[in-house]
Design an enzyme around this catalytic site. Structure first.
Site, PDB file in Angstrom:
ATOM      1  N   HIS A   1       9.532  -3.437   2.951  1.00  0.00           N
ATOM      2  CA  HIS A   1       9.128  -3.802   1.655  1.00  0.00           C
ATOM      3  C   HIS A   1      10.441  -4.044   0.838  1.00  0.00           C
ATOM      4  O   HIS A   1      10.364  -4.946  -0.226  1.00  0.00           O
ATOM      5  CB  HIS A   1       8.421  -2.493   1.192  1.00  0.00           C
ATOM      6  CG  HIS A   1       6.959  -2.053   1.722  1.00  0.00           C
ATOM      7  ND1 HIS A   1       6.892  -0.920   2.652  1.00  0.00           N
ATOM      8  CD2 HIS A   1       5.841  -2.798   1.839  1.00  0.00           C
ATOM      9  CE1 HIS A   1       5.759  -1.034   3.144  1.00  0.00           C
ATOM     10  NE2 HIS A   1       5.094  -1.936   2.682  1.00  0.00           N
TER      11      HIS A   1
ATOM     12  N   ALA B   1       4.055   3.939   0.822  1.00  0.00           N
ATOM     13  CA  ALA B   1       5.014   4.414   1.854  1.00  0.00           C
ATOM     14  C   ALA B   1       5.971   3.179   2.248  1.00  0.00           C
ATOM     15  O   ALA B   1       6.059   2.712   3.345  1.00  0.00           O
ATOM     16  CB  ALA B   1       3.945   4.584   3.330  1.00  0.00           C
TER      17      ALA B   1
ATOM     18  N   GLY C   1       5.236 -10.317   4.081  1.00  0.00           N
ATOM     19  CA  GLY C   1       6.138  -9.819   5.298  1.00  0.00           C
ATOM     20  C   GLY C   1       5.235 -10.685   6.388  1.00  0.00           C
ATOM     21  O   GLY C   1       4.251 -10.643   6.717  1.00  0.00           O
TER      22      GLY C   1
ATOM     23  N   MET D   1       0.928  -1.297   0.044  1.00  0.00           N
ATOM     24  CA  MET D   1      -0.115   0.076  -0.040  1.00  0.00           C
ATOM     25  C   MET D   1       0.877   1.251  -0.175  1.00  0.00           C
ATOM     26  O   MET D   1       0.333   2.352   0.355  1.00  0.00           O
ATOM     27  CB  MET D   1      -0.945  -0.012   1.198  1.00  0.00           C
ATOM     28  CG  MET D   1      -2.001  -1.232   1.090  1.00  0.00           C
ATOM     29  SD  MET D   1      -3.536  -1.064   1.917  1.00  0.00           S
ATOM     30  CE  MET D   1      -2.707  -0.714   3.625  1.00  0.00           C
TER      31      MET D   1
ATOM     32  N   ARG E   1       2.880   2.710   9.097  1.00  0.00           N
ATOM     33  CA  ARG E   1       2.082   3.343   9.978  1.00  0.00           C
ATOM     34  C   ARG E   1       3.183   4.300  10.885  1.00  0.00           C
ATOM     35  O   ARG E   1       2.990   5.143  11.650  1.00  0.00           O
ATOM     36  CB  ARG E   1       1.235   2.902  10.739  1.00  0.00           C
ATOM     37  CG  ARG E   1      -0.109   2.565   9.937  1.00  0.00           C
ATOM     38  CD  ARG E   1      -0.960   1.609  10.896  1.00  0.00           C
ATOM     39  NE  ARG E   1      -2.504   1.386  10.194  1.00  0.00           N
ATOM     40  CZ  ARG E   1      -2.651   0.463   9.396  1.00  0.00           C
ATOM     41  NH1 ARG E   1      -1.649  -0.458   9.271  1.00  0.00           N
ATOM     42  NH2 ARG E   1      -3.684   0.333   8.599  1.00  0.00           N
TER      43      ARG E   1
HETATM   44  O1  PAF Z   1       0.016  -5.590   3.641  1.00  0.00           O
HETATM   45  C1  PAF Z   1      -0.696  -4.784   2.818  1.00  0.00           C
HETATM   46  O2  PAF Z   1       0.207  -3.923   2.570  1.00  0.00           O
HETATM   47  C2  PAF Z   1      -1.754  -4.977   2.315  1.00  0.00           C
HETATM   48  O3  PAF Z   1      -2.813  -5.716   3.195  1.00  0.00           O
HETATM   49  C3  PAF Z   1      -2.041  -5.855   0.946  1.00  0.00           C
HETATM   50  C4  PAF Z   1      -1.417  -7.070   0.996  1.00  0.00           C
HETATM   51  C5  PAF Z   1      -1.126  -4.899  -0.066  1.00  0.00           C
HETATM   52  C6  PAF Z   1      -3.497  -5.909   0.406  1.00  0.00           C
HETATM   53  O4  PAF Z   1      -4.233  -4.424   0.071  1.00  0.00           O
END
Ligand code: PAF
Length: 289
Positions: free
Chosen positions: A43, A38, A155, A36, A197
């Site tokens: 990541h 950020a 993750g 999502m 967050r």
């Molecule tokens: O973990 C996340 O960032 C979200 O839940 C995902 C897997 C991209 C689904 O929107």
């Protein structure tokens, strides 16, 4: 890096890549890291793993409105697209998929589907964030259908989400087609698990946020055979001392995620924590034995 905004264009590109037109080395297949945005080092570690194991790595950034049970959390979700693109370029990600809401929800965001997630949707995050995993499934199902990756990278920070998505892949009948790799949690120097967050934490809040990690370490260091109820209550106190509002501190079977109150000293277990500091909800987990 190529950026695609529509499913059609991305699929055309991936079809060609799979056909060999743009394959340049021995690695085959497509790795996929759904996010999502950020983006943080957690990541990036997923993306690096994918880059080393696949001919093409696709990252998606889609802030999925359907998975936010709290509208304020959605409004305040950090968005850093320019920096994200820079980071992705720097680590050599091949493809960024940036779909619109319409692209993910062609029949509208109100569309209802049936996912048989069983008890997994009623415990821990499922219990405290009603509808959250349903929303995750809606977006991930569509993303997987578009990308159809060989390997999906997730993750461990979202331990329960990993189990839900594996279940979703089964429900889609794709468990033989898509391999899932769960990558370890990356932590800041003081133990705080990396999370988008965390960007919302300022000064004192940020300093206190390590308490989730401290609570988990406390569980790990004080774990004994027999009743673990007091242990969990002590860990809640660690959070309350720092003015956290705790949703749960649980200890669960690693395989099933079913919470337990008695430990037989053999079952592999995981500690899981979810708590709010001044309206910012943080989660963390740690395998305890
Ligand atoms: O973990 C996340 O960032 C979200 O839940 C995902 C897997 C991209 C689904 O929107």
């Amino acid at each position: 890096m190529i950026i695609f905004k529509t499913a059609r264009d991305l699929q055309q590109y991936l079809d060609k890549t799979r056909g060999g037109e743009t394959m340049t080395d021995q690695r085959t297949g497509a790795g996929f890291v759904p996010t999502m945005g950020a983006l943080h080092d957690g990541h990036l570690s997923l993306l690096k793993s994918s880059g080393s194991e696949n001919a093409v790595t696709v990252c998606s950034i889609f802030v999925n409105p359907a998975q936010f049970n709290d509208p304020k959390d959605f409004e305040k979700y950090p968005s850093t697209l320019e920096q994200d693109i820079y980071k992705l370029e720097t680590i050599g990600c091949d493809v960024l998929f940036l779909p619109s809401v319409k692209e993910i929800y062609p029949n509208g965001i109100g569309e209802r589907k049936d996912y048989d997630l069983g008890y997994l949707d009623t415990i821990l995050e499922g219990k405290f964030r009603p509808g959250h995993f349903y929303g995750v499934c809606m977006a991930v199902e569509r993303l997987l259908a578009i990308v159809l990756p060989d390997i999906l990278y997730l993750g461990q920070k979202d331990f329960q989400q990993c189990m839900i998505i594996k279940r979703l892949i089964q429900l889609m009948g794709l468990e033989k087609r898509i391999q899932t790799k769960i990558c370890p949690i990356l932590r800041e120097k003081d133990g705080l698990a990396m999370s988008s967050r965390n960007m919302r934490l300022k000064g004192e809040q940020r300093a206190k946020a390590t308490s989730l990690y401290e609570a988990l370490v406390f569980l790990k260091e004080n774990l004994n055979k027999g009743s673990i109820l007091d242990l969990k209550n002590e860990a809640v106190k660690i959070l309350e001392q720092k003015k956290f509002k705790t949703d749960y501190v649980e200890i669960a079977d690693v395989k099933t995620l079913w919470p337990i109150n008695e430990w037989d000293s053999r079952t592999n277990i995981v500690g899981l924590v979810a708590a709010y500091i001044d309206g910012v909800r943080l989660i963390d987990n740690m395998v305890l034995n």
